[in-house]
Design a protein around this motif. Sequence first.
Motif, PDB file in Angstrom:
ATOM      1  N   VAL A 265      10.671   4.602 -16.001  1.00 43.44           N
ATOM      2  CA  VAL A 265      10.616   3.475 -15.058  1.00 43.44           C
ATOM      3  C   VAL A 265       9.899   3.863 -13.772  1.00 43.44           C
ATOM      4  O   VAL A 265       9.490   2.991 -12.991  1.00 43.44           O
ATOM      5  CB  VAL A 265      12.028   2.941 -14.732  1.00 43.44           C
ATOM      6  N   ASN A 266       9.715   5.155 -13.540  1.00 41.55           N
ATOM      7  CA  ASN A 266       8.987   5.616 -12.361  1.00 41.55           C
ATOM      8  C   ASN A 266       7.477   5.675 -12.572  1.00 41.55           C
ATOM      9  O   ASN A 266       6.726   5.994 -11.639  1.00 41.55           O
ATOM     10  CB  ASN A 266       9.484   7.018 -11.963  1.00 41.55           C
ATOM     11  N   LEU A 267       7.032   5.364 -13.782  1.00 41.52           N
ATOM     12  CA  LEU A 267       5.600   5.482 -14.073  1.00 41.52           C
ATOM     13  C   LEU A 267       4.710   4.515 -13.298  1.00 41.52           C
ATOM     14  O   LEU A 267       3.612   4.901 -12.877  1.00 41.52           O
ATOM     15  CB  LEU A 267       5.350   5.298 -15.569  1.00 41.52           C
ATOM     16  N   PRO A 268       5.084   3.247 -13.122  1.00 49.67           N
ATOM     17  CA  PRO A 268       4.137   2.319 -12.485  1.00 49.67           C
ATOM     18  C   PRO A 268       3.562   2.816 -11.166  1.00 49.67           C
ATOM     19  O   PRO A 268       2.334   2.802 -10.968  1.00 49.67           O
ATOM     20  CB  PRO A 268       4.979   1.044 -12.304  1.00 49.67           C
ATOM     21  N   GLU A 269       4.409   3.282 -10.274  1.00 53.60           N
ATOM     22  CA  GLU A 269       3.916   3.777  -8.984  1.00 53.60           C
ATOM     23  C   GLU A 269       3.100   5.049  -9.172  1.00 53.60           C
ATOM     24  O   GLU A 269       2.110   5.286  -8.459  1.00 53.60           O
ATOM     25  CB  GLU A 269       5.082   4.031  -8.026  1.00 53.60           C
ATOM     26  N   ASN A 270       3.493   5.884 -10.131  1.00 48.79           N
ATOM     27  CA  ASN A 270       2.725   7.096 -10.408  1.00 48.79           C
ATOM     28  C   ASN A 270       1.336   6.771 -10.927  1.00 48.79           C
ATOM     29  O   ASN A 270       0.357   7.426 -10.567  1.00 48.79           O
ATOM     30  CB  ASN A 270       3.471   7.967 -11.419  1.00 48.79           C
ATOM     31  N   VAL A 271       1.237   5.769 -11.791  1.00 52.78           N
ATOM     32  CA  VAL A 271      -0.059   5.403 -12.352  1.00 52.78           C
ATOM     33  C   VAL A 271      -1.000   4.914 -11.248  1.00 52.78           C
ATOM     34  O   VAL A 271      -2.181   5.277 -11.220  1.00 52.78           O
ATOM     35  CB  VAL A 271       0.109   4.343 -13.458  1.00 52.78           C
ATOM     36  N   VAL A 272      -0.491   4.113 -10.348  1.00 53.14           N
ATOM     37  CA  VAL A 272      -1.314   3.652  -9.223  1.00 53.14           C
ATOM     38  C   VAL A 272      -1.841   4.857  -8.442  1.00 53.14           C
ATOM     39  O   VAL A 272      -3.029   4.916  -8.067  1.00 53.14           O
ATOM     40  CB  VAL A 272      -0.514   2.715  -8.306  1.00 53.14           C
ATOM     41  N   ARG A 273      -0.986   5.828  -8.227  1.00 52.72           N
ATOM     42  CA  ARG A 273      -1.393   7.025  -7.486  1.00 52.72           C
ATOM     43  C   ARG A 273      -2.446   7.815  -8.272  1.00 52.72           C
ATOM     44  O   ARG A 273      -3.386   8.375  -7.687  1.00 52.72           O
ATOM     45  CB  ARG A 273      -0.178   7.900  -7.196  1.00 52.72           C
ATOM     46  N   ILE A 274      -2.313   7.881  -9.585  1.00 53.96           N
ATOM     47  CA  ILE A 274      -3.290   8.596 -10.407  1.00 53.96           C
ATOM     48  C   ILE A 274      -4.665   7.936 -10.285  1.00 53.96           C
ATOM     49  O   ILE A 274      -5.680   8.623 -10.155  1.00 53.96           O
ATOM     50  CB  ILE A 274      -2.828   8.650 -11.873  1.00 53.96           C
TER      51      ILE A 274
END
Length: 331
Positions: free
Chosen positions: A168-177
């Motif tokens: 569930v923490n992926l969305p913000e991580n993907v934006v950062r990537i």
Amino acid sequence: MLNFDEAKVLQDQKNGIGLIPQAEAIVDRICQRGYSNIFYIGIGGTVLYAGQMMHIVKQLGATVPFYLENAADFCLEGNPFLNKDSVVVIESVSGDTKEVVEAMKKVHQIGAEIIGYIEKKGSPLYDICDNIINTTGAAYYFWYTVTLRFLKNAGQFDAYDKFFSEIVNLPENVVRIYKDADEDAKAYAEKYCDEPLTYLVGSGNLEDWATCHGMCIMEEMQWMRTRPVSAANFFHGTLEVIERDTPVILIKGEDKTRPEMDRVENFVNRISAKVIVFDTKKFKLNGIRDEFRWILAPIVMRSAFQRVNVHLEYCRRHPLEIRRYYRRLDY
């Protein structure tokens, strides 16, 4: 950033989180009634996405009977292991890929049940599926959930609950990537966008991503000549044609096959002056423990390469949507 819609990227990822309960419920129902095996069937990018999951299954040591089939081959060859108790899993954005449509007709003739992630409602594949997941931009979450839920229910992925409590923490991580990859993506595109031939090398659960980017983006959408090759096969032919001016893109993940990529990297840097490295280790995944990074390498690398796509499009002055032949001619 060039052509970056942060709100859409974030929403697509949240769509992925949103589909997880529905996909879990479908798999749970099938597991409760029983099944003989699971077939992943696709063509082009979809069979390559599924292939990344197959590497994850293998490296987890799971013995759940998964099979991977190219839809066009399946239509002509069939597979004797597919039967009425099989489960078939597909993914399609357009919902009308003709080889997959034909394959699913054969699947229904056999009597197997179909689970589909289909983005276009009312399309042929939307209508033919027995179980539908319908959203946008969330295919990887579909593949992760279906694959790992089958493993959990078979007692072969004990970390399932822990993994999905963190995904569930992926969305913000993907934006950062997207943001963190942009500078390297821009530098690559500006320097190498007009090369006559580019080699792409990947391994493990990124081997099929190397093929996917070379085939679906560089060839289909940019008309660039490429040669994807696995790190495992690189030293059995490809090494002999690498020269000083040969561009080689190394797509490095964090699974058990990383030593294969290290070996290729050591070699090509001795020969070529045009080595480009994209490495998932470079990107932070906040809220996700290190033990899961290798599993998530496909979505991490896909996110980074979304920026490569944008910059290739700009540097080559070639919109990604333009095709000469694909879906333009009758073939």
